[in-house]
Motif scaffolding. Sequence first.
Motif, short mmCIF file in Angstrom:
data_model
loop_
_atom_site.label_atom_id
_atom_site.label_comp_id
_atom_site.label_asym_id
_atom_site.label_seq_id
_atom_site.Cartn_x
_atom_site.Cartn_y
_atom_site.Cartn_z
N TYR A 15 0.83 -1.20 0.00
CA TYR A 15 0.00 0.00 0.00
C TYR A 15 0.87 1.26 0.00
O TYR A 15 0.57 2.23 -0.70
CB TYR A 15 -0.92 -0.01 1.22
CG TYR A 15 -1.73 1.26 1.38
CD1 TYR A 15 -2.77 1.54 0.50
CD2 TYR A 15 -1.45 2.17 2.39
CE1 TYR A 15 -3.52 2.71 0.63
CE2 TYR A 15 -2.19 3.33 2.53
CZ TYR A 15 -3.21 3.60 1.66
OH TYR A 15 -3.96 4.76 1.78
N LYS A 16 1.95 1.25 0.77
CA LYS A 16 2.83 2.42 0.83
C LYS A 16 3.44 2.71 -0.54
O LYS A 16 3.51 3.87 -0.96
CB LYS A 16 3.94 2.21 1.86
CG LYS A 16 4.85 3.41 2.02
CD LYS A 16 5.87 3.21 3.14
CE LYS A 16 6.77 4.44 3.29
NZ LYS A 16 7.73 4.29 4.41
N THR A 17 3.85 1.67 -1.26
CA THR A 17 4.41 1.87 -2.60
C THR A 17 3.36 2.43 -3.56
O THR A 17 3.66 3.31 -4.38
CB THR A 17 4.97 0.54 -3.14
OG1 THR A 17 5.99 0.07 -2.27
CG2 THR A 17 5.54 0.72 -4.54
N ILE A 18 2.15 1.93 -3.45
CA ILE A 18 1.06 2.44 -4.29
C ILE A 18 0.87 3.93 -4.08
O ILE A 18 0.69 4.70 -5.03
CB ILE A 18 -0.24 1.66 -3.99
CG1 ILE A 18 -0.14 0.23 -4.52
CG2 ILE A 18 -1.45 2.37 -4.61
CD1 ILE A 18 -1.28 -0.67 -4.09
N ARG A 19 0.91 4.36 -2.82
CA ARG A 19 0.74 5.79 -2.53
C ARG A 19 1.96 6.59 -2.98
O ARG A 19 1.83 7.68 -3.54
CB ARG A 19 0.51 5.98 -1.03
CG ARG A 19 -0.74 5.30 -0.50
CD ARG A 19 -2.00 5.93 -1.03
NE ARG A 19 -2.31 7.19 -0.35
CZ ARG A 19 -3.43 7.89 -0.54
NH1 ARG A 19 -4.34 7.45 -1.39
NH2 ARG A 19 -3.64 9.01 0.11
N GLN A 20 3.14 6.07 -2.74
CA GLN A 20 4.37 6.79 -3.13
C GLN A 20 4.47 6.97 -4.63
O GLN A 20 4.93 8.01 -5.11
CB GLN A 20 5.60 6.04 -2.61
CG GLN A 20 5.83 6.15 -1.12
CD GLN A 20 7.01 5.31 -0.67
OE1 GLN A 20 7.31 4.27 -1.24
NE2 GLN A 20 7.67 5.75 0.40
N ASP A 21 4.04 5.94 -5.38
CA ASP A 21 4.16 5.98 -6.83
C ASP A 21 2.94 6.57 -7.52
O ASP A 21 2.83 6.53 -8.75
CB ASP A 21 4.43 4.57 -7.37
CG ASP A 21 5.78 4.03 -6.96
OD1 ASP A 21 6.58 4.81 -6.39
OD2 ASP A 21 6.05 2.85 -7.20
N ASN A 22 2.00 7.10 -6.72
CA ASN A 22 0.80 7.73 -7.26
C ASN A 22 0.02 6.79 -8.19
O ASN A 22 -0.38 7.16 -9.31
CB ASN A 22 1.15 9.02 -8.01
CG ASN A 22 -0.07 9.88 -8.30
OD1 ASN A 22 -1.03 9.91 -7.52
ND2 ASN A 22 -0.05 10.58 -9.43
N CYS A 23 -0.15 5.56 -7.71
CA CYS A 23 -0.91 4.57 -8.48
C CYS A 23 -2.39 4.60 -8.11
O CYS A 23 -2.79 5.14 -7.07
CB CYS A 23 -0.35 3.17 -8.22
SG CYS A 23 1.33 2.91 -8.77
#
Length: 251
Positions: A15-23
């Motif tokens: 989830y953190k990567t999804i938010r960081q990468d603006n997915c």
Amino acid sequence: MANIHKQIPYGISSYKTIRQDNCYYVDKTRYIPEIEKMGKFLFLIRPRRFGKSSLITVLESYYDIARSDEFEFLFKGTYIGEHPTPEKNSLMILNFNFSQVSPDPEEVEASFREHTDTCFFFFREKYQELLGETCFTMMEKKKSAHGKLEFLLRYAGSKGLKVYVMIDEYDNFTNTVLATAGQKKYHDLTHGAGFFRFFFNVLKGAGDQVDSGISRMFITGVSPVTMDDVTSGFNIGLNISLYPEFNELLG
């Protein structure tokens, strides 16, 4: 002009990567209060690739006491960001993923111990300031995964601290053992004095203590078979898999 379009997070569970990468993220955080209402120890089964691991990372991001300074970034614009519960960023997270345990019957116990040791190590790195050096010095003296788990939960409880235990793909290696090595090898893991059964016995016992260090537990898998074998029908909690209110929890 820079590309500002959101990307589809194909193959990304964090989830953190999804938010960081603006997915793109379909907001499922409205289920967090509902999950809390269902009880302390919950069990959810779904087929593979349904988003169970992604859900675990959402819960970890929300409850982790060490991530309180990330809350605004991680949950801005979501339901739970606007409607947080009292347990927001209040728990230490002990996270296991048993898909990383080798299903080879000759090495499964050693692989299980190595995986849990890795999880305990990073738990220490994150929460040592809260629990103190004594806790982890004593833990290192315990040889087995269930021994380390029992001590950690007892120590946390004695300090008034709470742990959220998350187990993703709890039955991944046991299902493979059953399918490839047969019932006897599987039985050795999940019945009697099997190390996997005893690991769950410790989790059950931790919940029965007066000053329990375990606050919540969330377990995911693909089948109830192993859970029935290691806990006599998951008598330590509630199986929410067939509850209609959670039909859209994943995906």
